[in-house]
Design a protein around this motif. Structure first.
Motif, PDB file in Angstrom:
ATOM      1  N   SER A   1     -36.233 -24.296  -2.641  1.00 24.90           N
ATOM      2  CA  SER A   1     -35.247 -24.633  -1.613  1.00 24.90           C
ATOM      3  C   SER A   1     -35.822 -25.481  -0.490  1.00 24.90           C
ATOM      4  CB  SER A   1     -34.644 -23.347  -1.024  1.00 24.90           C
ATOM      5  OG  SER A   1     -35.682 -22.525  -0.486  1.00 24.90           O
ATOM      6  N   SER A   2     -37.120 -25.353  -0.217  1.00 28.91           N
ATOM      7  CA  SER A   2     -37.725 -26.099   0.889  1.00 28.91           C
ATOM      8  C   SER A   2     -39.115 -26.581   0.505  1.00 28.91           C
ATOM      9  CB  SER A   2     -37.799 -25.234   2.152  1.00 28.91           C
ATOM     10  OG  SER A   2     -38.690 -24.155   1.952  1.00 28.91           O
ATOM     11  N   ILE A   3     -39.560 -27.603   1.203  1.00 31.18           N
ATOM     12  CA  ILE A   3     -40.841 -28.220   0.895  1.00 31.18           C
ATOM     13  C   ILE A   3     -42.011 -27.275   1.143  1.00 31.18           C
ATOM     14  CG2 ILE A   3     -41.113 -29.226   3.200  1.00 31.18           C
ATOM     15  CD1 ILE A   3     -42.097 -30.830  -0.167  1.00 31.18           C
TER      16      ILE A   3
ATOM     17  N   GLU B   1     -37.851 -25.096  -9.309  1.00 38.03           N
ATOM     18  CA  GLU B   1     -36.761 -25.417  -8.383  1.00 38.03           C
ATOM     19  C   GLU B   1     -36.933 -24.586  -7.120  1.00 38.03           C
ATOM     20  OE1 GLU B   1     -32.868 -25.456  -9.976  1.00 38.03           O
ATOM     21  OE2 GLU B   1     -33.479 -26.356 -11.895  1.00 38.03           O
TER      22      GLU B   1
ATOM     23  N   PHE C   1     -34.821 -31.845   1.733  1.00 35.65           N
ATOM     24  CA  PHE C   1     -36.036 -32.255   2.442  1.00 35.65           C
ATOM     25  C   PHE C   1     -35.734 -33.480   3.292  1.00 35.65           C
ATOM     26  CE2 PHE C   1     -36.038 -34.614  -1.533  1.00 35.65           C
ATOM     27  CZ  PHE C   1     -36.346 -35.902  -1.139  1.00 35.65           C
TER      28      PHE C   1
ATOM     29  N   ILE D   1     -36.792 -30.119  -5.367  1.00 35.81           N
ATOM     30  CA  ILE D   1     -36.560 -29.593  -4.018  1.00 35.81           C
ATOM     31  C   ILE D   1     -35.122 -29.902  -3.612  1.00 35.81           C
ATOM     32  CG2 ILE D   1     -37.395 -29.607  -1.640  1.00 35.81           C
ATOM     33  CD1 ILE D   1     -40.033 -30.825  -2.780  1.00 35.81           C
TER      34      ILE D   1
ATOM     35  N   PHE E   1     -41.876 -30.150  -9.177  1.00 39.16           N
ATOM     36  CA  PHE E   1     -40.993 -29.458  -8.242  1.00 39.16           C
ATOM     37  C   PHE E   1     -39.667 -30.204  -8.104  1.00 39.16           C
ATOM     38  CE2 PHE E   1     -45.426 -29.092  -7.002  1.00 39.16           C
ATOM     39  CZ  PHE E   1     -45.608 -27.719  -6.947  1.00 39.16           C
TER      40      PHE E   1
END
Length: 512
Positions: free
Chosen positions: A114-116, A112, A133, A130, A128
């Protein structure tokens, strides 16, 4: 009771030991070199199916084939022993294939992030989730291709790969795939119509595609699908580093349920196979003579495997035949392990590795006339050509000699390649069939002008009808390069005529 005990000790228990060892060895090999270290440069279809499918035959032929002979089995093929070998291979291959799905998916956790951009930091991870995004929908890059499938290439499959860039990052792509399956036996007009319909429908669906409808992402491994997305990206980025590109595929299933029942089916499938083999081993009686020969370590008297390996021995009686067969096999293996699809490579893939096409040859790439002779468009294509090559060259080597046979093969192959590019403007031609038809052109000349003795001419006419005649007939139905076939056949017949005019008596002497 003693007979059952002997059969269990000499056949069944060794089968269990070899089977369990083979299954464990391949899974450890795959997990260590591919999953853990990532240093196995093989495509997933090879690792997941084709190697597991072929691997069991190695220990069977080395350790178990001789043991099966102690069973008094009756059958049409090799006294039925092949059926036992096949059952053993299936009992090993099925659990190995199922276990690859488990290893490939079960070895990775869900990350897990927070950003790509965090995906790049997790180089050895596969899944993943995300939290946020965005996708640049208008910058999506398409690539369309087609492959055949099925036992006789009966199916035609269209694929549309759309590589969509994530915002605020580079070299990470959201992968969207559309595909359509149809019969490969329909006419070209219908295929073109279905192709246009597929593209239009996919385009309309993509306009309303919901990029946020995803539970988690899967990073694509080395596969045909990844190659498709890479080709899409390369349309506008010709010099990109392919290895650095990350393709993420959206998944909508529950992550914890991704393995299904694969773990239990590994053991279940092996148990079923082992039970079937137990019944097959217990039922027949023991062949006492074979048992005594086995205990004395005597070799098999009529050994088809030994004969086949002898036929492939480049130092044996049929040197040229063995060399040509081995060259075609080795080059196909190199191409396959280098990433070419083992069943149905695309024309673009075949062209990149040396396929023959008019525009490239006319622009100075004359080597394609030669290289295309040793490239094959899939396993079935190779198998059929190996049969034709083995039969044809074995009828000619004693007459021509090894050196002349190889030279004739190459000359006819090059002339067949020239015939192909003369007739076809934009067809990618591969395969040894043009050269093989050249050999059959020689056989035709030697048959017509009675170089072969009387007792052989009936066999040569039958062989010409079965292989050359049927191949040409299928060529008229489409999908086969008959220009190369006719070019090779005519070339071989002319060469055969020249040889007959210059050295007929010696040829007849060699043939007799």
């Amino acid at each position: 009771m003693n007979n059952i005990k002997t059969k269990l000790q000499e056949v069944y228990i060794p089968f269990l030991i070899v089977s369990i060892g083979t299954i464990l060895s391949y899974n450890i090999f795959r997990w260590t070199l591919d999953i853990k270290l990532g240093i196995l440069p093989l495509k997933e279809n090879l690792l997941n199916f084709w190697i597991p499918f072929a691997l069991p035959w190695i220990p069977i032929l080395i350790w178990l084939r001789r043991r099966i002979r102690i069973l008094n089995v009756r059958g049409k093929r090799d006294n039925g022993y092949f059926g036992y070998q096949f059952a053993m291979a299936a009992a090993m291959a099925v659990p190995i294939i199922i276990s690859q799905n488990y290893i490939e998916k079960g070895s990775f956790d869900l990350n897990e992030i927070s950003s790509i951009s965090k995906v790049k930091e997790l180089k050895n991870e596969k899944y993943f989730k995300i939290s946020s995004f965005n996708i640049d929908h208008n910058s999506s890059l398409p690539y369309v291709t087609a492959r055949t499938s099925g036992r006789n290439n009966d199916n035609l499959n269209f694929y549309l790969y759309l590589a969509c860039p994530f915002e605020e990052t580079s070299s990470i792509w959201y992968g969207v795939e559309y595909k359509k399956n149809l019969s490969n036996r329909i006419n070209e007009q219908r295929k073109n119509s279905e192709y246009r319909t597929f593209l239009n429908k996919s385009e309309q669906e993509f306009k309303t595609y919901n990029f946020q409808d995803v539970e988690y992402f899967e990073r694509l491994g080395y596969s045909d699908d990844r190659d498709g997305f890479i080709e899409a990206i390369k349309e506008r980025n010709a010099n990109l580093n392919e290895k650095e590109q990350i393709i993420l595929i959206p998944k909508n299933d529950v992550f914890e349920e991704r393995l299904g029942n694969s773990f239990s089916w590994i053991f279940g499938s092996f148990g079923i196979g082992a039970l079937v083999l137990l019944v097959m081993v217990v039922i027949p009686k023991i062949d006492e003579k074979e048992l005594n020969d086995f205990k004395k370590n005597k070799p098999i008297k009529e050994d088809d495997l030994k004969d086949m390996l002898g036929f492939l021995n480049p130092m044996g009686e049929n040197k040229a035949t063995a060399i040509l067969l081995l060259l075609n096999i080795i080059i196909f293996l190199i191409m396959t392990f280098d990433g070419l699809n083992i069943v149905s490579p695309t024309p673009k893939e075949l062209l990149e590795i040396g396929g023959n096409r008019r525009i490239e040859v006319m622009n100075g790439e004359y080597w394609r006339l030669f290289s295309s002779m040793f490239i094959h468009g899939g396993l079935l294509h190779l198998f059929m050509n190996l049969i034709g090559l083995g039969l044809g060259s074995s009828l000619l080597e004693n007459i021509l000699g090894s050196v002349k046979l190889i030279i004739t093969y190459i000359v006819c192959g090059i002339l067949a390649s020239l015939a192909s590019i003369y007739w076809h403007e934009n067809t990618v031609s591969v395969g040894s069939s043009g050269a093989i038809f050249g050999l059959y052109g020689l056989i035709l000349a030697f048959t017509v002008f009675k170089i072969y003795p009387n007792y052989m001419r009936g066999m040569t006419w039958m062989l010409l009808g079965l292989y050359a005649g049927v191949s040409l007939l299928f060529g008229f139905l489409g999908g086969i390069d008959n220009a190369a076939h006719f070019g090779g056949l005519i070339s071989g017949f002319v060469i055969g005529g020249i040889l007959i005019l210059t050295n007929k008596e010696q040829l007849k002497k060699n043939a007799s």
